[in-house]
Design a protein around this motif. Structure first.
Motif, PDB file in Angstrom:
ATOM      1  N   PRO A   6       0.811  -1.232   0.000  1.00 58.26           N
ATOM      2  CA  PRO A   6       0.000   0.000   0.000  1.00 58.26           C
ATOM      3  C   PRO A   6       0.838   1.272   0.000  1.00 58.26           C
ATOM      4  O   PRO A   6       0.362   2.323  -0.438  1.00 58.26           O
ATOM      5  CB  PRO A   6      -0.816  -0.127   1.305  1.00 58.26           C
ATOM      6  N   ARG A   7       2.074   1.184   0.483  1.00 66.46           N
ATOM      7  CA  ARG A   7       2.945   2.368   0.517  1.00 66.46           C
ATOM      8  C   ARG A   7       3.520   2.700  -0.856  1.00 66.46           C
ATOM      9  O   ARG A   7       3.743   3.874  -1.164  1.00 66.46           O
ATOM     10  CB  ARG A   7       4.099   2.132   1.500  1.00 66.46           C
ATOM     11  N   VAL A   8       3.766   1.665  -1.645  1.00 69.56           N
ATOM     12  CA  VAL A   8       4.458   1.905  -2.918  1.00 69.56           C
ATOM     13  C   VAL A   8       3.497   2.132  -4.079  1.00 69.56           C
ATOM     14  O   VAL A   8       3.888   2.703  -5.103  1.00 69.56           O
ATOM     15  CB  VAL A   8       5.425   0.755  -3.266  1.00 69.56           C
ATOM     16  N   ASP A   9       2.244   1.674  -3.945  1.00 74.52           N
ATOM     17  CA  ASP A   9       1.307   1.814  -5.067  1.00 74.52           C
ATOM     18  C   ASP A   9      -0.123   1.862  -4.540  1.00 74.52           C
ATOM     19  O   ASP A   9      -0.642   0.863  -4.050  1.00 74.52           O
ATOM     20  CB  ASP A   9       1.470   0.642  -6.039  1.00 74.52           C
ATOM     21  N   ASP A  10      -0.752   3.029  -4.655  1.00 74.76           N
ATOM     22  CA  ASP A  10      -2.122   3.180  -4.193  1.00 74.76           C
ATOM     23  C   ASP A  10      -3.115   3.134  -5.355  1.00 74.76           C
ATOM     24  O   ASP A  10      -4.261   3.584  -5.226  1.00 74.76           O
ATOM     25  CB  ASP A  10      -2.287   4.482  -3.390  1.00 74.76           C
ATOM     26  N   HIS A  11      -2.682   2.591  -6.491  1.00 76.88           N
ATOM     27  CA  HIS A  11      -3.586   2.427  -7.624  1.00 76.88           C
ATOM     28  C   HIS A  11      -4.444   1.175  -7.500  1.00 76.88           C
ATOM     29  O   HIS A  11      -5.282   0.903  -8.356  1.00 76.88           O
ATOM     30  CB  HIS A  11      -2.794   2.374  -8.938  1.00 76.88           C
ATOM     31  N   PHE A  12      -4.209   0.398  -6.446  1.00 72.94           N
ATOM     32  CA  PHE A  12      -4.987  -0.811  -6.209  1.00 72.94           C
ATOM     33  C   PHE A  12      -5.758  -0.695  -4.907  1.00 72.94           C
ATOM     34  O   PHE A  12      -5.379   0.053  -4.002  1.00 72.94           O
ATOM     35  CB  PHE A  12      -4.068  -2.038  -6.115  1.00 72.94           C
ATOM     36  N   ARG A  13      -6.828  -1.468  -4.836  1.00 71.47           N
ATOM     37  CA  ARG A  13      -7.387  -1.819  -3.532  1.00 71.47           C
ATOM     38  C   ARG A  13      -6.821  -3.186  -3.170  1.00 71.47           C
ATOM     39  O   ARG A  13      -6.668  -4.053  -4.037  1.00 71.47           O
ATOM     40  CB  ARG A  13      -8.915  -1.872  -3.584  1.00 71.47           C
ATOM     41  N   TYR A  14      -6.528  -3.380  -1.892  1.00 72.66           N
ATOM     42  CA  TYR A  14      -5.866  -4.608  -1.455  1.00 72.66           C
ATOM     43  C   TYR A  14      -6.745  -5.372  -0.469  1.00 72.66           C
ATOM     44  O   TYR A  14      -7.295  -4.801   0.473  1.00 72.66           O
ATOM     45  CB  TYR A  14      -4.531  -4.280  -0.785  1.00 72.66           C
ATOM     46  N   LEU A  15      -6.802  -6.691  -0.677  1.00 72.01           N
ATOM     47  CA  LEU A  15      -7.542  -7.570   0.219  1.00 72.01           C
ATOM     48  C   LEU A  15      -6.624  -8.702   0.657  1.00 72.01           C
ATOM     49  O   LEU A  15      -6.023  -9.384  -0.179  1.00 72.01           O
ATOM     50  CB  LEU A  15      -8.761  -8.160  -0.488  1.00 72.01           C
ATOM     51  N   ALA A  16      -6.500  -8.905   1.968  1.00 73.99           N
ATOM     52  CA  ALA A  16      -5.680  -9.993   2.516  1.00 73.99           C
ATOM     53  C   ALA A  16      -6.583 -11.067   3.095  1.00 73.99           C
ATOM     54  O   ALA A  16      -7.447 -10.782   3.927  1.00 73.99           O
ATOM     55  CB  ALA A  16      -4.740  -9.457   3.590  1.00 73.99           C
ATOM     56  N   PHE A  17      -6.392 -12.291   2.628  1.00 74.97           N
ATOM     57  CA  PHE A  17      -7.063 -13.439   3.233  1.00 74.97           C
ATOM     58  C   PHE A  17      -6.206 -13.913   4.402  1.00 74.97           C
ATOM     59  O   PHE A  17      -5.067 -14.340   4.218  1.00 74.97           O
ATOM     60  CB  PHE A  17      -7.237 -14.558   2.209  1.00 74.97           C
ATOM     61  N   MET A  18      -6.764 -13.833   5.610  1.00 81.16           N
ATOM     62  CA  MET A  18      -5.998 -14.065   6.828  1.00 81.16           C
ATOM     63  C   MET A  18      -6.543 -15.263   7.599  1.00 81.16           C
ATOM     64  O   MET A  18      -7.690 -15.666   7.440  1.00 81.16           O
ATOM     65  CB  MET A  18      -6.055 -12.836   7.746  1.00 81.16           C
ATOM     66  N   GLY A  19      -5.703 -15.813   8.484  1.00 79.76           N
ATOM     67  CA  GLY A  19      -6.159 -16.764   9.470  1.00 79.76           C
ATOM     68  C   GLY A  19      -6.971 -16.056  10.545  1.00 79.76           C
ATOM     69  O   GLY A  19      -6.909 -14.842  10.703  1.00 79.76           O
ATOM     70  N   THR A  20      -7.726 -16.798  11.295  1.00 77.14           N
ATOM     71  CA  THR A  20      -8.653 -16.185  12.243  1.00 77.14           C
ATOM     72  C   THR A  20      -7.959 -15.400  13.341  1.00 77.14           C
ATOM     73  O   THR A  20      -8.544 -14.487  13.906  1.00 77.14           O
ATOM     74  CB  THR A  20      -9.535 -17.259  12.888  1.00 77.14           C
ATOM     75  N   ALA A  21      -6.693 -15.724  13.633  1.00 80.06           N
ATOM     76  CA  ALA A  21      -6.011 -15.087  14.767  1.00 80.06           C
ATOM     77  C   ALA A  21      -5.197 -13.864  14.358  1.00 80.06           C
ATOM     78  O   ALA A  21      -4.546 -13.245  15.195  1.00 80.06           O
ATOM     79  CB  ALA A  21      -5.096 -16.087  15.464  1.00 80.06           C
ATOM     80  N   ASP A  22      -5.199 -13.515  13.089  1.00 82.14           N
ATOM     81  CA  ASP A  22      -4.322 -12.454  12.627  1.00 82.14           C
ATOM     82  C   ASP A  22      -4.936 -11.071  12.805  1.00 82.14           C
ATOM     83  O   ASP A  22      -6.152 -10.903  12.812  1.00 82.14           O
ATOM     84  CB  ASP A  22      -3.965 -12.675  11.159  1.00 82.14           C
ATOM     85  N   ALA A  23      -4.055 -10.075  12.923  1.00 75.78           N
ATOM     86  CA  ALA A  23      -4.480  -8.695  13.168  1.00 75.78           C
ATOM     87  C   ALA A  23      -4.782  -7.983  11.859  1.00 75.78           C
ATOM     88  O   ALA A  23      -4.490  -8.466  10.767  1.00 75.78           O
ATOM     89  CB  ALA A  23      -3.387  -7.954  13.931  1.00 75.78           C
TER      90      ALA A  23
END
Length: 388
Positions: free
Chosen positions: A40-57
């Motif tokens: 997100p710091r280097v390129d804001d031309h995208f929207r970003y979605l992270a698939f995370m484990g249940t315990a992640d922040a």
């Protein structure tokens, strides 16, 4: 393109961050974390979605979606990756899905980018449990064949991939790993002294850091260390730090067989925030791996000013350059001589410390993320990786 404000929507599978300690401490987890931090710091031309484990922040700059069950266990993670991930990516209307560790879903809901960290499960199959090897071999081959782009973390890994998968020739590009700014020499000796006290270590230590599994060649390291002890050439203790992988019992058996009780310390999993302390605490960092796709720990050690000894094969000479010693990983005597030669020459260690910091400065996670984002643009514009 889908997404708010016509921004392309990019998804990243980050479930390995919630896996067991032996994975969390490995380079692949730091690769994922670096992408989460820097994209997100280097390129804001995208929207970003992270698939995370249940315990992640939560992660700044990322939307997150968590699994309906814990994916800390490998089988649970595989069930999520193959059963839920394609459906979730389609529901989110992703324009691009990045699989950062070898394997993508059998069903492809959108264009895919995959990262290859190494191909040891093809080149050294005997070092892997059968079920793990078969799964990785089949799924990696399938993912490479169907991905729009393939990232190799080194020229060495690219050569291996093209030899095994000629279909990847127009898809593959090299984007090296990086080093975080926290990996640096520490001016304050207090936390290092505290580390020695906490683990009951002497002031003089040699360090290996990585997952305990056969490819890391730790039995050879122990044999080299035992040779030095037998000759009376060393008073340093050896620290083997890192989570347990597979077939790790052979390492403990070798330490016992060689009579190294009390001189070798197994610390287990090392949290990321402690890594600079361990690198700074060591007089030498030794990494005699039989095969590496990149070799992040030696690079981090060099960034901290610690001289390194590594194997003279695969990607390690490429990463270390002329700033470290390289040895035949199959020769305990040669490894022992390399260790002894550096411990006996403080001026040479000081020179390698400075050269190592200069070499490490050529690698940054910011650059890794910027080149990765550039590749996303190429894929979404219908170009192949050779255009980079």
């Amino acid at each position: 393109m889908s997404g708010k404000g016509n921004k392309a929507y990019v998804g990243l599978n980050a479930h390995l961050l919630s896996s067991r300690a032996s994975y969390r401490s490995a380079g692949v987890s730091r690769y994922i974390q670096a992408l989460l931090t820097h994209l997100p710091r280097v390129d804001d031309h995208f929207r970003y979605l992270a698939f995370m484990g249940t315990a992640d922040a939560e992660h700044k700059g990322w939307h997150t979606r968590t699994s309906p069950w814990s994916t800390a266990h490998p089988l649970a993670r595989i069930l999520w990756e193959q059963g839920i991930q394609p459906w979730a990516a389609r529901r989110e209307k992703l324009d691009l899905l990045h699989q950062p560790v070898y394997v993508g879903p059998l069903l492809h809901p959108c264009p895919t980018v995959v990262t290859l960290h190494d191909l040891s499960f093809y080149l050294y199959p005997e070092l892997f449990p059968q079920s793990k090897r078969i799964y990785l071999q089949y799924m990696t081959r399938h993912t490479i064949h169907h991905a729009e782009a393939v990232i190799a973390v080194s020229q060495s890994t690219k050569r291996d991939a093209l030899r095994l998968f000629p279909v990847a020739e127009k898809k593959i590009t090299v984007i090296p790993n990086g080093v975080e700014a926290q990996m640096r020499p520490l001016d304050d000796p207090t936390p290092i002294r505290d580390l020695h006290h906490r683990y009951d270590l002497p002031s003089d230590v040699l360090l290996f850091l990585g997952t305990l599994e056969p490819r890391k060649n730790l039995v050879t390291l122990l044999e080299a260390y035992a040779l030095l002890r037998q000759r009376g050439d060393i008073h340093h203790h050896l620290v083997i730090a890192g989570g347990r992988g597979w077939y790790y019992e052979k390492v403990y058996d070798a330490a016992e067989r060689l009579g190294l009780h009390g001189a070798v310390h197994f610390t287990g999993y090392v949290p990321d925030e402690e890594l600079p302390l361990w690198y700074n605490a060591a007089d030498l960092f030794i990494y005699p791996s039989l095969y590496e796709g990149f070799g992040l720990p030696p690079l981090e050690a060099m960034a901290c000013g610690t001289p390194v000894i590594v194997s003279n094969i695969s990607s390690l000479p490429e990463v270390v350059g002329d700033a470290g010693l390289t040895v035949d990983p199959h020769d305990p005597q040669a490894l022992a001589e390399a260790i002894h030669s550096l411990l006996s020459d403080p001026a040479r260690r000081e020179r390698l410390s400075k050269e190592g910091q200069a070499q490490a400065s050529k690698f940054s996670w910011h650059t890794t993320a910027a080149k990765t984002a550039e590749l996303y643009h190429h894929v979404l514009e219908g170009n192949d990786a050779q255009g980079l």
